[in-house]
Design a protein around this motif. Structure first.
Motif, PDB file in Angstrom:
ATOM      1  N   UNK A  22    -127.432   0.622  16.998  1.00  0.00           N
ATOM      2  CA  UNK A  22    -128.146  -0.595  17.362  1.00  0.00           C
ATOM      3  C   UNK A  22    -127.930  -0.842  18.848  1.00  0.00           C
ATOM      4  N   UNK A  23    -129.036  -1.082  19.555  1.00  0.00           N
ATOM      5  CA  UNK A  23    -128.982  -1.394  20.985  1.00  0.00           C
ATOM      6  C   UNK A  23    -129.549  -2.800  21.152  1.00  0.00           C
ATOM      7  N   UNK A  24    -128.770  -3.678  21.783  1.00  0.00           N
ATOM      8  CA  UNK A  24    -129.177  -5.081  21.933  1.00  0.00           C
ATOM      9  C   UNK A  24    -129.226  -5.478  23.392  1.00  0.00           C
ATOM     10  N   UNK A  29    -126.303  -3.511  25.307  1.00  0.00           N
ATOM     11  CA  UNK A  29    -125.087  -2.950  24.715  1.00  0.00           C
ATOM     12  C   UNK A  29    -125.485  -2.123  23.500  1.00  0.00           C
ATOM     13  N   UNK A  30    -124.647  -1.136  23.164  1.00  0.00           N
ATOM     14  CA  UNK A  30    -124.929  -0.300  21.996  1.00  0.00           C
ATOM     15  C   UNK A  30    -123.734  -0.324  21.053  1.00  0.00           C
ATOM     16  N   UNK A  31    -124.020  -0.116  19.778  1.00  0.00           N
ATOM     17  CA  UNK A  31    -122.958  -0.036  18.773  1.00  0.00           C
ATOM     18  C   UNK A  31    -123.431   0.844  17.622  1.00  0.00           C
ATOM     19  N   UNK A  32    -122.466   1.426  16.941  1.00  0.00           N
ATOM     20  CA  UNK A  32    -122.743   2.241  15.755  1.00  0.00           C
ATOM     21  C   UNK A  32    -122.106   1.551  14.555  1.00  0.00           C
ATOM     22  N   UNK A  33    -122.759   1.624  13.390  1.00  0.00           N
ATOM     23  CA  UNK A  33    -122.217   0.927  12.227  1.00  0.00           C
ATOM     24  C   UNK A  33    -120.939   1.569  11.696  1.00  0.00           C
ATOM     25  N   UNK A  34    -120.670   2.803  12.095  1.00  0.00           N
ATOM     26  CA  UNK A  34    -119.413   3.474  11.749  1.00  0.00           C
ATOM     27  C   UNK A  34    -118.891   4.197  12.982  1.00  0.00           C
ATOM     28  N   UNK A  35    -117.579   4.313  13.090  1.00  0.00           N
ATOM     29  CA  UNK A  35    -116.990   5.016  14.230  1.00  0.00           C
ATOM     30  C   UNK A  35    -116.773   6.489  13.949  1.00  0.00           C
ATOM     31  N   UNK A  36    -116.752   6.845  12.652  1.00  0.00           N
ATOM     32  CA  UNK A  36    -116.525   8.227  12.265  1.00  0.00           C
ATOM     33  C   UNK A  36    -117.310   8.499  10.988  1.00  0.00           C
ATOM     34  N   UNK A  87    -119.651   7.835  19.225  1.00  0.00           N
ATOM     35  CA  UNK A  87    -119.588   6.776  20.238  1.00  0.00           C
ATOM     36  C   UNK A  87    -120.932   6.718  20.958  1.00  0.00           C
ATOM     37  N   UNK A  88    -121.160   5.608  21.667  1.00  0.00           N
ATOM     38  CA  UNK A  88    -122.408   5.473  22.424  1.00  0.00           C
ATOM     39  C   UNK A  88    -122.118   4.774  23.745  1.00  0.00           C
ATOM     40  N   UNK A  89    -123.008   4.997  24.702  1.00  0.00           N
ATOM     41  CA  UNK A  89    -122.893   4.338  26.006  1.00  0.00           C
ATOM     42  C   UNK A  89    -124.293   4.137  26.579  1.00  0.00           C
ATOM     43  N   UNK A  90    -124.395   3.179  27.508  1.00  0.00           N
ATOM     44  CA  UNK A  90    -125.678   2.838  28.126  1.00  0.00           C
ATOM     45  C   UNK A  90    -125.594   3.145  29.614  1.00  0.00           C
ATOM     46  N   UNK A  91    -126.613   3.830  30.137  1.00  0.00           N
ATOM     47  CA  UNK A  91    -126.686   4.143  31.565  1.00  0.00           C
ATOM     48  C   UNK A  91    -128.015   3.657  32.120  1.00  0.00           C
ATOM     49  N   UNK A  92    -128.114   3.076  33.264  1.00  0.00           N
ATOM     50  CA  UNK A  92    -126.986   2.769  34.133  1.00  0.00           C
ATOM     51  C   UNK A  92    -126.191   1.587  33.582  1.00  0.00           C
ATOM     52  N   UNK A 116    -130.844   4.823  29.546  1.00  0.00           N
ATOM     53  CA  UNK A 116    -130.560   6.002  28.737  1.00  0.00           C
ATOM     54  C   UNK A 116    -129.390   5.643  27.823  1.00  0.00           C
ATOM     55  N   UNK A 117    -129.585   5.816  26.524  1.00  0.00           N
ATOM     56  CA  UNK A 117    -128.546   5.541  25.543  1.00  0.00           C
ATOM     57  C   UNK A 117    -127.994   6.888  25.087  1.00  0.00           C
ATOM     58  N   UNK A 118    -126.722   7.159  25.407  1.00  0.00           N
ATOM     59  CA  UNK A 118    -126.119   8.443  25.056  1.00  0.00           C
ATOM     60  C   UNK A 118    -125.243   8.269  23.817  1.00  0.00           C
ATOM     61  N   UNK A 119    -125.486   9.127  22.825  1.00  0.00           N
ATOM     62  CA  UNK A 119    -124.699   9.148  21.599  1.00  0.00           C
ATOM     63  C   UNK A 119    -123.892  10.438  21.603  1.00  0.00           C
ATOM     64  N   UNK A 120    -122.594  10.326  21.378  1.00  0.00           N
ATOM     65  CA  UNK A 120    -121.707  11.487  21.402  1.00  0.00           C
ATOM     66  C   UNK A 120    -120.977  11.605  20.079  1.00  0.00           C
ATOM     67  N   UNK A 121    -120.914  12.829  19.569  1.00  0.00           N
ATOM     68  CA  UNK A 121    -120.131  13.143  18.379  1.00  0.00           C
ATOM     69  C   UNK A 121    -119.058  14.138  18.766  1.00  0.00           C
ATOM     70  N   UNK A 122    -117.813  13.878  18.343  1.00  0.00           N
ATOM     71  CA  UNK A 122    -116.713  14.766  18.716  1.00  0.00           C
ATOM     72  C   UNK A 122    -115.791  14.990  17.525  1.00  0.00           C
ATOM     73  N   UNK A 123    -115.328  16.224  17.390  1.00  0.00           N
ATOM     74  CA  UNK A 123    -114.353  16.587  16.376  1.00  0.00           C
ATOM     75  C   UNK A 123    -113.497  17.711  16.951  1.00  0.00           C
ATOM     76  N   UNK A 124    -112.248  17.394  17.223  1.00  0.00           N
ATOM     77  CA  UNK A 124    -111.379  18.396  17.844  1.00  0.00           C
ATOM     78  C   UNK A 124    -111.928  18.792  19.200  1.00  0.00           C
TER      79      UNK A 124
END
Length: 173
Positions: free
Chosen positions: A77-79, A56-63, A44-49, A152-160
């Motif tokens: 991709x950040x637009x 806006x940010x998006x990833x071509x795959x969610x997993x 997932x990704x998010x934009x701060x502030x 700041x564009x934060x990218x997070x990866x999570x599994x369990x």
């Protein structure tokens, strides 16, 4: 049963690192397994502030799922929206007297009303509007340099229970 315990998350710098309204930047996000970890990783990704007009940010795959080499890639991709820097408060705070031409148009419309049928009065109002346009429209032409904003564009990866994040910087002009 998984014998692995962790993964790494990295992202290449955004290209380009500075964008304008209506433009976008991209980055390659790389996830790599450690110690035979092989569970899918949700990205997932998010934009701060987070504010009105922020990109806006998006990833071509969610997993992502790891390939045989223990790696997985995604594209970030950040637009910046086409109106990212054209907020009303920016126009008002820029020092441009944008209300002068608006006042001139209002006075011109008043001159066209049925109360003022005199051609001389209409001519005076038209001359006044022309003077306003000559004096104040150059101030509204956008010749001043727009303010740039850093995000700041934060990218997070999570599994369990395992989660990692990384941050990229972007300037919108």
């Amino acid at each position: 049963l998984n014998s692995g315990t962790d993964f790494t998350l990295n992202a290449s710098p955004l290209t380009p690192s500075s964008i304008g309204a209506g433009q976008s930047a991209s980055s390659t996000v790389t996830v790599q397994l450690l110690n035979l970890f092989d569970n899918p990783v949700a990205l997932s990704c998010s934009v701060q502030p987070a504010q009105s007009g922020a990109p806006s940010c998006s990833l071509n795959v969610g997993s992502v799922t790891f390939d045989s080499t223990g790696k997985a890639n995604a594209t970030l991709t950040v637009s910046a929206g086409s109106f990212a820097l054209l907020r009303n408060r920016d126009l008002i705070n820029s020092g441009s007297p944008i209300w002068f031409p608006v006042l001139g148009i209002a006075l011109f419309a008043t001159g066209l009303s049925s109360r003022l049928r005199d051609n001389r009065t209409r001519l005076r109002i038209l001359a006044f509007n022309a003077l306003l346009a000559l004096l104040f429209l150059p101030a509204c032409s956008g010749t001043s340099k727009p303010k740039s904003t850093s995000y700041a564009i934060m990218i997070t990866g999570a599994s369990g229970q395992t989660s990692h994040s990384t941050t990229l910087n972007l300037t919108v002009q």
